[in-house]
Structure formats: structure tokens, C-alpha cells
Write an enzyme that holds these catalytic residues in place. Structure first.
Site, PDB file in Angstrom:
ATOM      1  N   LYS A  22     -19.101  21.280  -4.593  1.00  0.00           N
ATOM      2  CA  LYS A  22     -18.325  20.538  -3.594  1.00  0.00           C
ATOM      3  C   LYS A  22     -17.488  19.442  -4.266  1.00  0.00           C
ATOM      4  O   LYS A  22     -16.309  19.274  -3.956  1.00  0.00           O
ATOM      5  CB  LYS A  22     -19.285  19.894  -2.576  1.00  0.00           C
ATOM      6  N   ASN A  23     -18.112  18.708  -5.190  1.00  0.00           N
ATOM      7  CA  ASN A  23     -17.425  17.564  -5.789  1.00  0.00           C
ATOM      8  C   ASN A  23     -16.333  17.957  -6.775  1.00  0.00           C
ATOM      9  O   ASN A  23     -15.584  17.104  -7.239  1.00  0.00           O
ATOM     10  CB  ASN A  23     -18.432  16.627  -6.472  1.00  0.00           C
ATOM     11  N   CYS A 122     -20.836   3.550   3.941  1.00  0.00           N
ATOM     12  CA  CYS A 122     -21.711   4.659   4.306  1.00  0.00           C
ATOM     13  C   CYS A 122     -23.132   4.260   4.002  1.00  0.00           C
ATOM     14  O   CYS A 122     -23.383   3.184   3.472  1.00  0.00           O
ATOM     15  CB  CYS A 122     -21.304   5.953   3.633  1.00  0.00           C
ATOM     16  N   ARG A 127     -18.244   1.721  -0.212  1.00  0.00           N
ATOM     17  CA  ARG A 127     -17.601   2.641  -1.150  1.00  0.00           C
ATOM     18  C   ARG A 127     -16.193   2.132  -1.411  1.00  0.00           C
ATOM     19  O   ARG A 127     -15.220   2.650  -0.882  1.00  0.00           O
ATOM     20  CB  ARG A 127     -17.563   4.069  -0.581  1.00  0.00           C
ATOM     21  N   ASP A 315     -26.910  11.459  -7.758  1.00  0.00           N
ATOM     22  CA  ASP A 315     -26.991  12.472  -6.697  1.00  0.00           C
ATOM     23  C   ASP A 315     -28.276  13.302  -6.772  1.00  0.00           C
ATOM     24  O   ASP A 315     -28.504  14.155  -5.910  1.00  0.00           O
ATOM     25  CB  ASP A 315     -25.767  13.397  -6.746  1.00  0.00           C
ATOM     26  N   ARG A 407     -22.982  18.766   5.110  1.00  0.00           N
ATOM     27  CA  ARG A 407     -21.772  18.274   4.434  1.00  0.00           C
ATOM     28  C   ARG A 407     -21.664  18.839   3.022  1.00  0.00           C
ATOM     29  O   ARG A 407     -20.561  19.012   2.508  1.00  0.00           O
ATOM     30  CB  ARG A 407     -21.815  16.744   4.325  1.00  0.00           C
TER      31      ARG A 407
HETATM   32  C1  UD1 Z   1     -18.647  10.509  -6.727  1.00  0.00           C
HETATM   33  C2  UD1 Z   1     -19.326  11.678  -6.063  1.00  0.00           C
HETATM   34  C3  UD1 Z   1     -20.679  11.259  -5.516  1.00  0.00           C
HETATM   35  C4  UD1 Z   1     -21.510  10.581  -6.605  1.00  0.00           C
HETATM   36  C5  UD1 Z   1     -20.735   9.483  -7.296  1.00  0.00           C
HETATM   37  C6  UD1 Z   1     -21.453   8.908  -8.503  1.00  0.00           C
HETATM   38  C7  UD1 Z   1     -17.446  12.989  -5.256  1.00  0.00           C
HETATM   39  C8  UD1 Z   1     -16.669  13.483  -4.094  1.00  0.00           C
HETATM   40  N1  UD1 Z   1     -18.470  12.170  -4.984  1.00  0.00           N
HETATM   41  O1  UD1 Z   1     -18.424   9.535  -5.714  1.00  0.00           O
HETATM   42  O2  UD1 Z   1     -21.344  12.412  -5.026  1.00  0.00           O
HETATM   43  O3  UD1 Z   1     -22.676  10.031  -6.033  1.00  0.00           O
HETATM   44  O4  UD1 Z   1     -19.460   9.980  -7.759  1.00  0.00           O
HETATM   45  O5  UD1 Z   1     -21.763   9.911  -9.412  1.00  0.00           O
HETATM   46  O6  UD1 Z   1     -17.173  13.348  -6.386  1.00  0.00           O
HETATM   47  N2  UD1 Z   1     -16.596   1.702  -7.383  1.00  0.00           N
HETATM   48  C9  UD1 Z   1     -15.905   0.524  -7.262  1.00  0.00           C
HETATM   49  N3  UD1 Z   1     -14.551   0.593  -7.041  1.00  0.00           N
HETATM   50  C10 UD1 Z   1     -13.867   1.768  -6.929  1.00  0.00           C
HETATM   51  C11 UD1 Z   1     -14.598   2.970  -7.056  1.00  0.00           C
HETATM   52  C12 UD1 Z   1     -15.955   2.903  -7.276  1.00  0.00           C
HETATM   53  O7  UD1 Z   1     -16.484  -0.561  -7.363  1.00  0.00           O
HETATM   54  O8  UD1 Z   1     -12.660   1.757  -6.736  1.00  0.00           O
HETATM   55  C13 UD1 Z   1     -18.077   1.667  -7.623  1.00  0.00           C
HETATM   56  C14 UD1 Z   1     -18.883   2.296  -6.487  1.00  0.00           C
HETATM   57  O9  UD1 Z   1     -19.160   1.382  -5.472  1.00  0.00           O
HETATM   58  C15 UD1 Z   1     -20.145   2.727  -7.217  1.00  0.00           C
HETATM   59  C16 UD1 Z   1     -19.624   3.122  -8.598  1.00  0.00           C
HETATM   60  O10 UD1 Z   1     -18.354   2.494  -8.739  1.00  0.00           O
HETATM   61  O11 UD1 Z   1     -21.038   1.661  -7.352  1.00  0.00           O
HETATM   62  C17 UD1 Z   1     -19.459   4.593  -8.820  1.00  0.00           C
HETATM   63  O12 UD1 Z   1     -18.737   5.138  -7.757  1.00  0.00           O
HETATM   64  P1  UD1 Z   1     -17.781   6.408  -7.926  1.00  0.00           P
HETATM   65  O13 UD1 Z   1     -18.039   7.064  -9.238  1.00  0.00           O
HETATM   66  O14 UD1 Z   1     -16.383   5.998  -7.619  1.00  0.00           O
HETATM   67  O15 UD1 Z   1     -18.295   7.330  -6.768  1.00  0.00           O
HETATM   68  P2  UD1 Z   1     -17.422   8.334  -5.976  1.00  0.00           P
HETATM   69  O16 UD1 Z   1     -16.332   8.798  -6.882  1.00  0.00           O
HETATM   70  O17 UD1 Z   1     -17.084   7.770  -4.639  1.00  0.00           O
END
Ligand code: UD1
Length: 435
Positions: A22-23, A122, A127, A315, A407
Site C-alpha cells: 500500500k505504501n 490521527c 501528522r 508499522d 484501509r
Molecule cells: C509513512 C508511512 C507510515 C509509516 C511512517 C513511518 C506511508 C503512506 N505511510 O508515513 O505507514 O508509519 O512512514 O515509517 O508511506 N514529520 C514531521 N514533519 C513532516 C513529516 C513528518 O515532523 O513534514 C514527523 C512525523 O510526525 C513522524 C516522523 O516525522 O514523527 C516520521 O513521519 P513520516 O516518515 O513522514 O511518516 P509518513 O510519511 O506520514
């Protein structure tokens, strides 16, 4: 709202197949925005987030189909964004999917304009997408936030993003993917440092390269992109879902079963395999795409600490915690990526687990005698941990709100029943995610 009725106590035996990731499918579908040609994606999982993304792309003017390419429609998607009549990600569509920010970079790169509903918080914590925004601003986009939407435009810089040097303050998976997509059509070179190294980033880069992008270093923390004027269509098969594979490995181990997890990529599962072995199960890579897990006697307490890839994935934290409830001794589970990812703990405790949370660490004392209970799914991976616990609990468990599970897991109850689990899906009310 669907529920699962799960009767525990059956060791899982046989072969279970993993679906596409999915990711990886989500960013690869968003990449189709970057070209007016057709992009064909194979091995797409049939899960709710994918259905949402199809709907999202269609709402922007894309043609989204499947059957006409000769593969089952549910696992193959054909996307053609010939015109993007409405470069807007509407809140009504994206409210149930956190990955909606993945369309921001491609939209602004291709159309010079994007309006994307801000993702809400969430269950696992805020996020934020500040790093996506910061990166696009560094590439010259003007971004304003109003009425719950982000609006990004490039008309003030002549309609095209500019290559730049981006150093991520924090490692972000979708942030890396979003800016990688944006950089493919930017003018000049973009150098990105402190990038996520997840296999899903590598898979997206592989698709983009097939589309004509010039990318070096995906899978390392430094990615270099030479922007091109145009990208073209491509056909690409999505990698197997390493989190679904890891969930099944835990299912085999926790039930004391003998399970072969097929259609997976063992090289993406190093940290997970090592921890399941440390817990006392036998795990063997039996071919390039299959792993066998066997477990007999009591499992051993094992500590995990989540990290970015190639570390232990956040995850898989909830699922591994379910396993530690069945391990002899004291295990410590530390969550370093998200601040509130222990929603499953209280539900596992209701089933008889002994878990105490202090800050980012949960201390699990095992082995606990779990008994079937009525429990609530709070997020995608928390749901998976409750399914795993219910598979070993005495008697019947009722899992409410399994729409969280839908999901990201394709027909999980059918797959698990195929290897001996006893799970029944009951539907008795409309699913809120469909309202
Ligand atoms: C992706 C995955 C999710 C997984 C996560 C971490 C997808 C669709 N989802 O989510 O399943 O749990 O990676 O492996 O691929 N952060 C910030 N600012 C930002 C972006 C992120 O502070 O602009 C922080 C987040 O709050 C979190 C950390 O960085 O603490 C990692 O998040 P991130 O890697 O961005 O997660 P996702 O990409 O949303």
C-alpha cells in the site's frame, strides 16, 4: 460497521500470500500526475486507501481504470492524467487517508497550482507536513494555508519549480517521496539529504526512472535529481507489502504454527526476521520470495526499538507487542517515530496482557493467558495486533471498527482463514468511512 469474530487457539499452517505494498502503491499512483501519458501499475493491493486515491485522482480529471489492460481490475490500475481539470485534493475525499499530501508535490510540479486539504491528526499522533511545505518553498513555490487547505503555486517564478538543496530536519518517508516527485520536473538539479531509505522510496524512484526521470541515490540518505522538461508513461509492478508479510510472520510465530509467507521480499524484512528469531521462532528464507516461520515451545522476551528503515519499523511495533505478550519474561517495546502509537495497549490489557507504558516505552510481562474479549480497533496497525492476540486468546474475541484494518490489509480474514484461523466478518451497520 463491520466486526471480526475471532476464535483463538488454532496454530496457522500452510502458505499465505502477500499483496502489493500500500505504501508504495500510494506514491506510485500520485506519480502518474507528473505525465499526460498512461501509467500502468501492477500488483496494486485492493485496500480502502487505494480506492480513496483512485477516487481522488478521478476527481482531479484523471482517467482511472483497470480491466482494459488484461489484468484483474482489482490488482492493476491504469491512470492517465491527460488534463488535470481540477488540481484540488478535496477534504471530503482525503479525510480518511493521511497520505493525501503525496499529491501536493506532483500537482504543483505539473500544473503549477495545487489545493490540498490539510491532513487531520490521527490516532497515532499529529501528522505534520511542515517538511513537505518547507521543501517546496525552497523550490520556489508560494504556499498559503487557509480554510483547511494548502494552496501552492509557481506562477511568480514562471510556472516551474527550481532545483535546490534540501536537507530534511527529520527523516520523513512521504516527505522524501513528495519532494522527489516534485524535483523530477523542476528546473536544474535538486540535492536532497537526510532522506528516508525505505524500500517504498526506492520503488517510487524505479517507476519515476521508467517515466524518464533522472534520479541517483534512492535507498541512500542522499538523493540527486536532474529535472527534466517532461515525463512519459510507464508500466511498473509494485513491491510486496513488507508490513503485511511481517504481520503474517508474527501470526505464524504467535500461534505456534508452521507458516510459509509467499510473494514477499525477504531482503526488506531483515530487522523483523531478526527479532522474531530472537524471540525463539525458527525463521528460514526458503526462496527469493518466500519465508517459513515455525514456532513450538514458549517464546522468549525480546526488546524492540522502532527506527527508520533499515531499523525495526514502527508499522510492526503493535504486532510485535502482541507477540511479546506470549513470550516468557519482560520485553521492552520502545516507539521512537510517533508520539502516541500505543493505542493497542489498553485493548491488549483487556484481553489479559500485562503491559505498562511509561513515556515512549511499554514494558510487557509474559507469557500472559489471553482470553477473548470485545475490543476496538483504533488505527491500522493496532487492529493487526488485536487480530494476532485474538488468534491465541482462549475463546471468542469481537473486534469492532475493522474499517481501520481494511484501509491497509487486503481480505486479511480470508487469507488467515486459508491457513487455519477462525475469523468471521459480520456487517451490521454502514461503514463510517463510506459516509
Ligand atoms: C509513512 C508511512 C507510515 C509509516 C511512517 C513511518 C506511508 C503512506 N505511510 O508515513 O505507514 O508509519 O512512514 O515509517 O508511506 N514529520 C514531521 N514533519 C513532516 C513529516 C513528518 O515532523 O513534514 C514527523 C512525523 O510526525 C513522524 C516522523 O516525522 O514523527 C516520521 O513521519 P513520516 O516518515 O513522514 O511518516 P509518513 O510519511 O506520514
Amino acid at each position: 460497521m463491520d466486526k471480526f469474530l475471532i476464535t483463538g487457539g488454532q496454530p496457522l499452517q500452510g502458505t499465505i500470500r502477500v499483496s502489493g505494498a500500500k505504501n508504495s502503491a500510494l506514491p506510485c499512483m500520485a506519480a502518474a500526475i507528473l505525465t499526460e501519458d498512461e501509467v500502468i501499475l501492477e500488483n496494486i493491493p485492493q485496500v480502502r486507501d487505494i480506492a480513496t486515491e483512485r477516487k481522488l485522482l478521478s476527481s482531479m480529471g484523471a482517467e482511472v481504470g483497470g480491466a482494459e489492460v488484461g489484468l484483474p481490475e482489482d490488482h492493476c490500475t491504469r491512470i492517465r492524467c491527460a488534463v488535470l481539470s481540477d488540481p484540488v485534493a478535496k477534504y471530503e475525499i482525503v479525510k480518511t487517508m493521511r497520505a493525501s499530501s503525496l499529491v501536493l508535490g506532483p500537482l504543483v510540479a505539473r500544473a503549477g497550482l495545487a489545493r490540498v486539504a490539510m491532513p487531520g491528526g490521527c490516532a497515532i499522533g499529529g501528522r505534520p507536513i511542515d517538511l513537505h511545505i518547507k521543501g517546496l518553498e525552497k523550490m520556489g513555490a508560494e504556499i498559503v494555508q487557509a480554510h483547511g487547505y494548502l494552496e501552492a503555486r509557481t506562477e511568480q517564478i514562471g510556472g516551474r519549480l527550481k532545483g535546490t538543496h534540501i536537507v530534511f530536519d527529520k527523516i520523513t518517508v512521504t516527505g522524501t517521496e513528495d519532494l522527489l516527485m516534485a524535483a523530477t520536473l523542476a528546473e536544474g538539479e535538486t540535492l536532497m539529504e537526510n532522506c528516508a531509505r525505505e524500500p517504498e522510496v526506492v520503488d517510487l524512484a524505479a517507476l519515476l526512472i521508467k517515466m524518464g526521470a533522472k534520479i541517483e541515490g534512492a535507498g541512500t540518505s542522499t538523493i540527486r535529481v536532474q529535472g527534466v522538461d517532461k515525463l512519459h508513461g510507464a508500466r511498473h509492478a509494485i513491491i510486496p507489502d513488507r508490513i503485511e508479510a511481517g504481520t503474517f510472520l508474527v501470526a505464524g510465530a504467535i500461534t505456534g504454527g508452521d507458516l510459509t509467507v509467499a510473494n514477499c521480499n525477504p531482503s526488506h524484512l531483515g530487522a523483523v526476521i531478526a527479532k522474531i528469531q530472537e524471540a525463539g521462532a525458527q525463521v528460514d528464507i526458503i526462496s527469493a520470495d518466500a519465508i517459513r516461520v515455525q514456532a513450538g515451545s514458549l517464546l522468549r522476551a525480546t526488546d524492540i526499538s522502532t527506527e527508520e528503515y533499515p531499523g525495526f519499523p514502527t508499522d510492526m511495533q503493535a504486532q510485535f507487542m502482541a507477540l511479546t505478550t506470549q513470550a516468557d519474561g519482560v520485553s521492552q517495546v520502545t516507539e521512537n517515530i510517533f508520539e502516541n502509537r500505543f493505542m493497542h495497549v489498553q485493548e491488549l490489557v483487556r484481553m489479559g496482557a500485562d503491559i505498562k507504558v511509561e513515556g515512549r516505552t511499554a514494558t510487557v510481562r509474559g507469557a500472559a493467558h489471553l482470553t477473548g474479549a470485545y475490543v476496538m480497533c483504533s488505527d491500522l496497525r493496532a487492529s493487526a495486533s488485536l487480530v494476532l492476540a485474538a488468534l491465541v486468546a482462549e475463546g471468542q474475541s469481537v473486534l469492532d471498527r475493522v474499517y481501520h484494518m481494511d484501509r491497509g490489509y487486503e481480505r486479511i480474514e480470508e487469507k488467515l482463514c486459508g491457513v487455519g484461523a477462525r475469523i468471521e466478518r459480520v456487517s451490521n451497520a454502514p461503514d463510517p468511512a463510506e459516509e
